[in-house]
Design a protein around this motif. Sequence first.
Motif, PDB file in Angstrom:
ATOM      1  N   LEU A   1       0.821  -1.210   0.000  1.00  0.00           N
ATOM      2  CA  LEU A   1       0.000   0.000   0.000  1.00  0.00           C
ATOM      3  C   LEU A   1       0.854   1.259   0.000  1.00  0.00           C
ATOM      4  CD1 LEU A   1      -2.757  -1.076   2.526  1.00  0.00           C
ATOM      5  CD2 LEU A   1      -2.839  -1.116   0.035  1.00  0.00           C
ATOM      6  N   GLY A   2       2.081   1.133   0.478  1.00  0.00           N
ATOM      7  CA  GLY A   2       2.953   2.303   0.486  1.00  0.00           C
ATOM      8  C   GLY A   2       3.301   2.784  -0.900  1.00  0.00           C
ATOM      9  N   SER A   3       3.117   1.932  -1.903  1.00  0.00           N
ATOM     10  CA  SER A   3       3.462   2.328  -3.274  1.00  0.00           C
ATOM     11  C   SER A   3       2.302   2.993  -4.000  1.00  0.00           C
ATOM     12  CB  SER A   3       3.903   1.092  -4.067  1.00  0.00           C
ATOM     13  OG  SER A   3       2.808   0.201  -4.254  1.00  0.00           O
ATOM     14  N   LEU A   4       1.116   3.028  -3.372  1.00  0.00           N
ATOM     15  CA  LEU A   4      -0.032   3.643  -4.035  1.00  0.00           C
ATOM     16  C   LEU A   4       0.146   5.155  -4.127  1.00  0.00           C
ATOM     17  CD1 LEU A   4      -3.171   1.820  -2.618  1.00  0.00           C
ATOM     18  CD2 LEU A   4      -2.192   1.637  -4.900  1.00  0.00           C
ATOM     19  N   PRO A   5      -0.077   5.721  -5.301  1.00  0.00           N
ATOM     20  CA  PRO A   5       0.076   7.181  -5.441  1.00  0.00           C
ATOM     21  C   PRO A   5      -1.099   7.932  -4.819  1.00  0.00           C
ATOM     22  CG  PRO A   5      -0.696   6.206  -7.493  1.00  0.00           C
ATOM     23  CD  PRO A   5      -0.432   5.062  -6.567  1.00  0.00           C
ATOM     24  N   ARG A   6      -0.852   9.154  -4.399  1.00  0.00           N
ATOM     25  CA  ARG A   6      -1.927  10.004  -3.923  1.00  0.00           C
ATOM     26  C   ARG A   6      -2.651  10.603  -5.118  1.00  0.00           C
ATOM     27  NH1 ARG A   6      -3.856   8.569   0.182  1.00  0.00           N
ATOM     28  NH2 ARG A   6      -4.890  10.582   0.415  1.00  0.00           N
ATOM     29  N   THR A   7      -3.940  10.853  -4.980  1.00  0.00           N
ATOM     30  CA  THR A   7      -4.749  11.358  -6.084  1.00  0.00           C
ATOM     31  C   THR A   7      -5.449  12.644  -5.688  1.00  0.00           C
ATOM     32  OG1 THR A   7      -6.625  10.022  -5.381  1.00  0.00           O
ATOM     33  CG2 THR A   7      -5.145   9.043  -6.997  1.00  0.00           C
TER      34      THR A   7
END
Length: 805
Positions: free
Chosen positions: A476-482
């Motif tokens: 989950l740490g690799s998910l980008p912010r949107t």
Amino acid sequence: MSGPDVLPLEELGMADVPRVGGKNASLGELLRALGGRGVRVPGGFATSADAYRAYVAANGIGPRLGELLAAHRSGRAGLRETGAAVRELFLGGAFPEDTAERIRAAYRALGARTGRADPAVAVRSNATAEDLPDASFAGQQETFLDVVGEEALLEACRRCYASLFTDRAITYRELKGFDHLAVALSVGVQEMVRADLGAFGVMFTLDTETGFPDVVVVSAAWGLGETVVQGSVDPDKYVVFKPLLGAAPAPVVERTRGAKLQKMVRDDDAPAAAPRTRLVATTDRERRAFVLDDADVLRLARWAVQVEEHYGRPMDLEWAEDGSTGELFLLQARPETVQARRGRTRFTVHHLEGSGPVLASGAAIGDVIAAGPARVVRSPADVEDFPAGAVLVTGTTDPDWVPVMRRAAAVVTDHGGPTSHAAIVSRELGLPAVVGTGDATAVVADGQELTVSCAEGERGRVYAGTLPFRAEEVDLGSLPRTRTAIMVNVASPDAALRWWRLPADGVGLARMEFVVNSIVQVHPMALVRPERVADEADRRRIAELTEGFEDPGEYFVQTLALGLAKLAAPHHPRPVVVRLSDFKSNEYAHLVGGAAFEQAEENPMLGFRGASRYYDPRYREGFALECRALRRVREHIGFRNVVVMVPFCRTPAEADRVLAEMAAHGLERGREGLKVYMMCEIPSNVVLAEQFAARFDGFSIGSNDLTQLVLGVDRDAEALRALFDERDEAVTRMIAEAIRKAHAAGIPIGICGQGPSDHPDFAEFLVREGIDSISLNPDSFLRTARRIAETGRRLAAGPGSTMDA
């Protein structure tokens, strides 16, 4: 009288773990640090590792012990043979007289403090390597309850020493790489809490299946604690939301009544040398009643939080209620050792990709899936030839079963709950387990191929056959912010805590009707007008479900409120949008008692549903129960982040009637910060968006119904399935107009339909149009979130998209 081998608990702290083990050191720590803050812990004393070593030396046990263990390691002696021989060495020994006298003196001093000449005590084993952050020896050594008299105490201490070498303890130390000879044993002696007249339970300061850290999970059963620890009873379960403790009247988000068919009590007629306890059946009243009321649950939860804050880590605790005084006590506190080792941002998600007959269901332990042939085992004597990779199906387990559990692919039991032995060991070994099924040993055939799924929420299922499944590793740490808020759609309270790690911005759609259908089960009008229910089977079922409630309507309110609260808990304080019930008349009719209140409609999809029901005399009293449940969620349980959403509202005048009805039941828009949204799912909602926006705080597009009504396609019609597409230009133009009008009115607009989860290009279109939020199904959250982020970056860089409105 104390010395290096016998120490009062109140003189101990965590620095004394090498001398008295984690359990006894922790009891001393609790007495010293939290006793003055209202946390009750029974007093007592502990024998030290020095006393154990002195016992071993005085009885010449060391050399023979080494020989026996060496023979076992070399394969010259079996586990049972070795364990029995070692235990006999300890049971045949005697304490050095000076140590024995100090134990007697400490026991007499405890009696003087309690005002009893021969006080009843609990005698608990504690290995000095026990309860480390990466290993738990809990439950492997013996506990002796209700021990009375000096000589009985010394005998119990000897038996504790012998239990350091039970078969399961030997196996576990070998599994963890501990040197048998380097582990000593301390004995804790505490004033006996009369749980035989009261109750016992276990608490965790996180959810043991998902690792969700913001809850205290409490189990409770009548009588002494062995039934809970061993899993021979199905206990009550209570879940308390920690962040609202002290901020809300009663932040209890789950209250599940267990069967509690038996309890362990004191046996006053037992011979002095025999165990002074016995199992008895519980009464009908005890089975029907909850063990704890909210006041006691909240008191225990506050103690658990105090302990967790003191230690700075998740904790596993035991508690008891003294039935003679009504007082609660903490009996043990140790680190939680399974979820504490798992990361917050990396986890594996298992997906079941097939279906089959469900043979049995129970509490899910873990969140994975396994398959294999069933091995139905009714006695520990039958486990010698247990094949590796088989599914262990049995009534219950105890610590003697650990060696065979190590060879199992999964575990299924008839009895026990989430704190039973089978559950604890399965977590430790990383096995999926379904416990408390009630009848697995009766319905599963030996050798039958099974799939055991714990990846579908709190209810685990045992499927016939080998079903396909896959495991997805997620960082989950690799998910980008949107820039666009990404929310989740939720429906099942059973699975609510499973997705807490997802970096969601809240819940865009919590479906009330799913909670009603799966948990409440009864048509609300059948509870306020029971005399109209003619079907005898329905009347019996309603009586069963509402047992213990003087007001059947209160059953609906409480059950619905708890279900919604559990949906909200993982996302607090972010917004959780709860849609009012949106059953169609044919769906309402299938609820228990529903046939008496629903009329057949030619097209229920366009009939008596949504807003039109809430003010109509045919459902108005049922809607009042929905409002009471929502008020309880917000004001009593404390989730003021809950937003209420009105579905299928056809006209502004109808909106006014619904809002007035809500206000009459205490859900007034703006009061106590209440926000009210509207589903934007009917063409009139878009055409008259300015008028609706003046009445609501936000819109949420329901793309399924909007597509159906814009294209004139029945979404359930198989023959027209190819025409049903929310990406059709007519639909996307309506959506784009709704977004533009909502922003012009200054209110947020999101989407909670299935479209963005099914079609990434549709999600891209929504981002380009500037929608404020997209709510996704949890299992599609990760892949769609990445697509949304990519779209946002591309739009920021310049024009161009994959889809036109």
